[in-house]
Design an enzyme around this catalytic site. Sequence first.
Site, short mmCIF file in Angstrom:
data_model
loop_
_atom_site.label_atom_id
_atom_site.label_comp_id
_atom_site.label_asym_id
_atom_site.label_seq_id
_atom_site.Cartn_x
_atom_site.Cartn_y
_atom_site.Cartn_z
N THR A 1 -8.44 -3.96 -1.28
CA THR A 1 -8.86 -5.26 -1.83
C THR A 1 -9.83 -5.36 -0.46
O THR A 1 -11.07 -6.21 -0.75
CB THR A 1 -7.64 -6.23 -1.52
OG1 THR A 1 -6.69 -5.96 -2.56
CG2 THR A 1 -8.07 -7.64 -1.53
N ASP B 1 0.74 -1.34 -0.04
CA ASP B 1 0.13 -0.17 0.06
C ASP B 1 0.95 1.27 0.03
O ASP B 1 0.43 2.42 0.45
CB ASP B 1 -0.98 -0.13 1.15
CG ASP B 1 -1.89 -1.28 1.52
OD1 ASP B 1 -1.98 -1.80 0.17
OD2 ASP B 1 -1.80 -1.88 2.40
N SER C 1 5.93 11.43 -5.03
CA SER C 1 4.64 11.55 -5.46
C SER C 1 3.83 12.28 -4.62
O SER C 1 4.08 12.31 -3.13
CB SER C 1 3.98 10.05 -5.42
OG SER C 1 2.66 10.30 -5.71
N LEU C 2 3.11 13.25 -5.10
CA LEU C 2 2.46 14.32 -3.98
C LEU C 2 0.88 14.42 -4.40
O LEU C 2 0.13 15.49 -4.38
CB LEU C 2 2.85 15.82 -4.67
CG LEU C 2 4.49 15.83 -4.67
CD1 LEU C 2 5.12 16.97 -5.42
CD2 LEU C 2 4.86 15.90 -3.27
N ARG D 1 -6.02 1.07 7.16
CA ARG D 1 -4.78 0.89 7.57
C ARG D 1 -4.43 1.52 8.99
O ARG D 1 -4.81 2.49 9.18
CB ARG D 1 -3.93 1.33 6.27
CG ARG D 1 -4.43 0.56 5.20
CD ARG D 1 -3.69 1.19 3.77
NE ARG D 1 -4.06 0.58 2.68
CZ ARG D 1 -4.05 1.22 1.27
NH1 ARG D 1 -3.83 2.61 1.30
NH2 ARG D 1 -4.66 0.48 0.49
N GLY E 1 1.59 2.83 -2.70
CA GLY E 1 0.98 3.57 -3.84
C GLY E 1 1.85 3.17 -4.94
O GLY E 1 2.15 3.93 -5.77
N ASN F 1 -4.88 -10.90 -3.42
CA ASN F 1 -4.63 -10.15 -2.16
C ASN F 1 -3.95 -8.58 -2.36
O ASN F 1 -4.07 -7.88 -1.41
CB ASN F 1 -3.85 -11.03 -1.37
CG ASN F 1 -2.46 -11.53 -2.14
OD1 ASN F 1 -2.42 -11.48 -2.97
ND2 ASN F 1 -1.60 -12.21 -1.11
N ALA F 2 -3.53 -8.47 -3.46
CA ALA F 2 -3.00 -7.36 -3.97
C ALA F 2 -4.03 -6.20 -4.45
O ALA F 2 -5.32 -6.75 -4.98
CB ALA F 2 -1.81 -7.51 -4.87
N GLY F 3 -3.74 -5.11 -4.51
CA GLY F 3 -4.83 -3.92 -5.07
C GLY F 3 -4.15 -2.72 -5.47
O GLY F 3 -3.44 -2.17 -4.50
N HIS F 4 -4.41 -2.18 -6.45
CA HIS F 4 -3.89 -1.03 -6.84
C HIS F 4 -5.10 0.15 -7.35
O HIS F 4 -5.93 -0.49 -7.99
CB HIS F 4 -3.08 -1.15 -8.16
CG HIS F 4 -1.68 -1.85 -8.14
ND1 HIS F 4 -0.94 -1.96 -6.97
CD2 HIS F 4 -1.02 -2.41 -9.28
CE1 HIS F 4 -0.04 -2.73 -7.48
NE2 HIS F 4 0.13 -2.90 -8.62
P1 IMP Z 1 -2.85 -12.92 2.73
O1 IMP Z 1 -1.73 -12.50 1.58
O2 IMP Z 1 -4.26 -12.71 2.33
O3 IMP Z 1 -2.55 -14.34 3.01
O4 IMP Z 1 -2.57 -12.12 3.90
C1 IMP Z 1 -1.30 -11.96 4.83
C2 IMP Z 1 -1.03 -10.59 5.16
O5 IMP Z 1 -0.47 -9.89 4.20
C3 IMP Z 1 -2.26 -9.81 5.99
O6 IMP Z 1 -1.69 -9.14 6.92
C4 IMP Z 1 -2.57 -9.08 4.80
O7 IMP Z 1 -3.45 -7.75 5.17
C5 IMP Z 1 -1.37 -8.66 4.08
N1 IMP Z 1 -1.40 -8.39 2.62
C6 IMP Z 1 -1.51 -9.15 1.48
N2 IMP Z 1 -1.49 -8.45 0.38
C7 IMP Z 1 -1.45 -7.28 0.77
C8 IMP Z 1 -1.31 -5.79 -0.19
O8 IMP Z 1 -1.03 -5.94 -1.25
N3 IMP Z 1 -1.20 -4.91 0.73
C9 IMP Z 1 -1.20 -4.81 1.96
N4 IMP Z 1 -1.23 -5.83 2.78
C10 IMP Z 1 -1.37 -7.17 2.31
#
Ligand code: IMP
Length: 424
Positions: free
Chosen positions: A294, A5, A407-408, A299, A7, A30-33
């Site tokens: 996601t 996270d 980045s601003l 946070r 950015g 599990n990722a997100g942009h």
């Molecule tokens: P998992 O990847 O879903 O197994 O989660 C394991 C840990 O990684 C947890 O604390 C999630 O919140 C964190 N996590 C996984 N992917 C991200 C991400 O892209 N950004 C921030 N936290 C993440």
Amino acid sequence: MQWGDEGKGKVIDLLSSQAEYIVRSQGGNNAGHTIMVGTEEYRFHLIPSGILYPHVRCYITGGTAIDPEVLLKEIRGLEERGIELKGRLFISPYAHLIFSYHRSLDKLYEAQKGEHAIGTTGRGIGPCYADRVSRIGVRMGEFVRPDIFKKRLKQVVAQKNQELTSIFHEPTLDFEEIFAANEKYAKLLAPYVYDVENFLAGALKKDSKMLFEGAHGTFLDVTFGTYPYVTSSSTIAAGICNGAGVGPSQITRTLGVIKAYTTRVGNGPLPTAINAEDEKLFLDHTAAREIGTTTGRKRRIGWFDGPLGRFAARLNGANDLAVTKLDVLDHLPSIKVCKGYMLDGEMLEIPPSIMEDFQRVQPVYEVLDGWQTSTREATSIEQLPKNARKYLNYLESLCEVPIGIISLGPEREKTLILKDFFTN
Ligand code: IMP
């Protein structure tokens, strides 16, 4: 460079304009942009955000974990907004698949851990990667071959049913139901499956401009992160080589994206965390965009953590830093920066490896004067307030890496790019 996270999405998006090929090599949805293009917001989980540039081709390689339902939804969502994906998105046959039982098991394991839960995203990532190393996973190449997929799935479902019933006393999985739903997904994904790794090797031989985007964050790395509060893939720069099947000699430059302060979602230590009362003065989660793309979770917020930055710079071999969200600090009269940790009377330069020790460290702070002026309109580093430049210089000295991007704000134009990243 931190816990995800930072950015990255925006930085990747900006650099994508100069790249021909964009590669995502580990992790899953599990990722997100979140990317802002004018007033349009785009959210990505699996597909590289570079897809927004018509000249770019995107590759999802063998180190990833793909939930077919989620990927298809992302494909459809982009197509509905007029973005053509056929012939521009390619998926490796080596990538592993996430099924509904991975998502269920993710939640069951978390519940079983009780107060020691990791706080996962619940997307089935850990159980999918566990199956990969246990050698019972299903890969994209097998998934799109119904005969092979059927055989493999039958075997795994039988095994999962044993676990679900005997350990968790859950109902059994219906093989036919899982197969039927996924057979449909497989047909839809088949046109995207391609010999990705060999294609990329060929393109690298021709000196093509290729951008490998990382996902998550250094301290979620399964080996060097804050274990066990980590994700299940290798999130450091070396994980890119492993996940994309490229040798380390092929990566010419590594850019570490780091936020001007620290955040974390999920459980696990955050040594520089500020208390809930101060957090309100520090930022407004919505305005500062500190709500997970996601999971929608808020946070946790902390001051910039030097030991983490320093260790991340080493682990990734970062050549440059992209410092993000400097503008979020604009209103603060003074800003703390953690320069080291005290543990049992000893000053530490980098985080301890054992979680029980990490939980006990006391951050040692340097307090810097704030600038209390908006940085958002700056178009060159010289236009930044003096104290903002001092702050940035201090981060550089802690990480021992020069800053290449600042980045601003979320928009593409709110960025100071200090060097050309595609020239050797
Ligand atoms: P998992 O990847 O879903 O197994 O989660 C394991 C840990 O990684 C947890 O604390 C999630 O919140 C964190 N996590 C996984 N992917 C991200 C991400 O892209 N950004 C921030 N936290 C993440």
